[in-house]
Structure formats: structure tokens, C-alpha cells
Design an enzyme around this catalytic site. Structure first.
Site, PDB file in Angstrom:
ATOM      1  N   VAL A  72       0.866  -1.170   0.000  1.00 52.70           N
ATOM      2  CA  VAL A  72       0.000   0.000   0.000  1.00 52.70           C
ATOM      3  C   VAL A  72       0.902   1.219   0.000  1.00 52.70           C
ATOM      4  O   VAL A  72       1.880   1.282   0.758  1.00 52.70           O
ATOM      5  CB  VAL A  72      -0.930   0.021   1.234  1.00 52.70           C
ATOM      6  CG1 VAL A  72      -1.783   1.277   1.253  1.00 52.70           C
ATOM      7  CG2 VAL A  72      -1.800  -1.232   1.263  1.00 52.70           C
ATOM      8  N   CYS A  73       0.603   2.153  -0.886  1.00 52.80           N
ATOM      9  CA  CYS A  73       1.301   3.432  -0.922  1.00 52.80           C
ATOM     10  C   CYS A  73       2.810   3.221  -1.125  1.00 52.80           C
ATOM     11  O   CYS A  73       3.219   2.465  -2.014  1.00 52.80           O
ATOM     12  CB  CYS A  73       0.970   4.195   0.358  1.00 52.80           C
ATOM     13  SG  CYS A  73       1.387   5.946   0.360  1.00 52.80           S
ATOM     14  N   THR A  74       3.624   3.821  -0.303  1.00 52.96           N
ATOM     15  CA  THR A  74       5.079   3.743  -0.483  1.00 52.96           C
ATOM     16  C   THR A  74       5.668   2.415  -0.048  1.00 52.96           C
ATOM     17  O   THR A  74       6.872   2.202  -0.180  1.00 52.96           O
ATOM     18  CB  THR A  74       5.780   4.885   0.281  1.00 52.96           C
ATOM     19  OG1 THR A  74       5.393   4.825   1.653  1.00 52.96           O
ATOM     20  CG2 THR A  74       5.426   6.241  -0.310  1.00 52.96           C
TER      21      THR A  74
END
Length: 164
Positions: A72-74
Site C-alpha cells: 500500500v502506498c510507499t
């Protein structure tokens, strides 16, 4: 729930996230159990952890064709630093595309999608895109009708595609 969820960390020390949220690991990377799914979260801490060789080696060691790994995300930048995104599609939060390019220079970084679904590694953009991806993971294991029912229970729209 059909899933057993564990928070796994390098040590068993409590982690304090942005906003003061306190997270207590269930197990450490040295005592983890056989996992079917590994989800790597994102956030500001990934910048520091992208230099953590112990963690990156552990993430890399989790890669098998029969285990789904998602971010998720970074969190995708940690997958990139661990060498798991080479030659694969990946995405991240729109503010972190440069960080992902630096972390995964051999990846095809998609800037116009909410998530990527290239088995066995899935990536997502920001927080709501991570929810979309989680619903698709439920569908992956239990069928679209269960994924749609889960979204309905949450009063959340079921993601029909990976496009923004």
C-alpha cells in the site's frame, strides 16, 4: 474472518506511527509463521526502512510463486528495494513516484492506476486505493461475490477496475 492477521516487525518493540498511533507487533521477522499473504504498508517510515538491509533481505526472502505479496502506498518502494519489482508493473501514491523510481529503477511505474494486479505481487497507490486492492485480494481468494459483499458491508464501492 477467513484471514488471520499478524503485525510483523523486525523487533517486538512498539511502533509509533504518524499521529501517535501505537502499533504492537504480534511477532518478529525471526519468528514469523508461514504466510499466504504479506502486505507491506506505506507511510513516511518507508524512507528510513528503505535502507534497512535486514528488513529488505527478509522481504526478498518471502518471495515465492505461491505467496501473494502486496503493498500500500510507499510500501511498493520497499518491494522495489528488495528487488521484487524488477520487470513488473507497480504504482504508489502520486507524491512518491520519484521515490518509487529511485527504489525500483527496473520496474514499469504506472502513474494512472489505483493498483496493479500482476501475480504474485500487487501494489496500490494511497490509502483508499489500498482499500480497493484489499477488496480485490478478498475476491482473488474467495470470489468476486464475496469481495462485493465485503465492500457492501463496509458501505464502500467495489473497485470495478484498476483505473483512476
Amino acid at each position: 474472518s477467513p484471514f488471520k492477521v499478524y503485525l510483523i516487525a523486525e523487533t517486538n518493540k512498539q511502533i509509533i506511527a504518524i499521529g501517535g498511533l501505537r502499533l504492537t507487533p504480534d511477532i518478529t521477522i525471526s519468528e514469523y509463521q508461514n504466510l499466504d499473504i504479506l502486505i507491506i504498508p506505506g507511510g513516511w517510515g518507508t524512507r528510513k526502512e528503505s535502507k534497512n538491509k535486514i528488513l529488505l533481505d527478509w522481504i526478498s526472502g518471502q518471495f515465492t510463486d505461491d505467496k501473494l505479496i502486496a503493498s500500500v502506498c510507499t510500501g511498493s518502494s520497499l518491494l522495489g528495494k528488495a528487488g521484487l519489482l524488477d520487470g513488473r508493473d507497480a504504482t504508489t501514491h502520486w507524491r512518491a513516484f520519484d521515490f518509487l523510481k529511485e527504489s525500483a529503477p527496473k520496474s514499469r511505474i504506472l502513474t494512472n492506476v489505483r493498483f496493479t494486479l500482476t501475480e504474485p505481487i500487487f501494489t496500490s497507490a494511497g490509502v483508499s486505493a489500498g482499500i480497493d486492492l484489499a477488496l480485490r485480494i478478498v475476491s482473488h481468494f474467495f470470489g468476486t461475490s464475496v469481495g462485493q459483499a465485503t465492500a457492501s458491508q463496509m458501505e464502500y464501492p467495489y473497485p470495478n477496475s484498476d483505473r483512476r
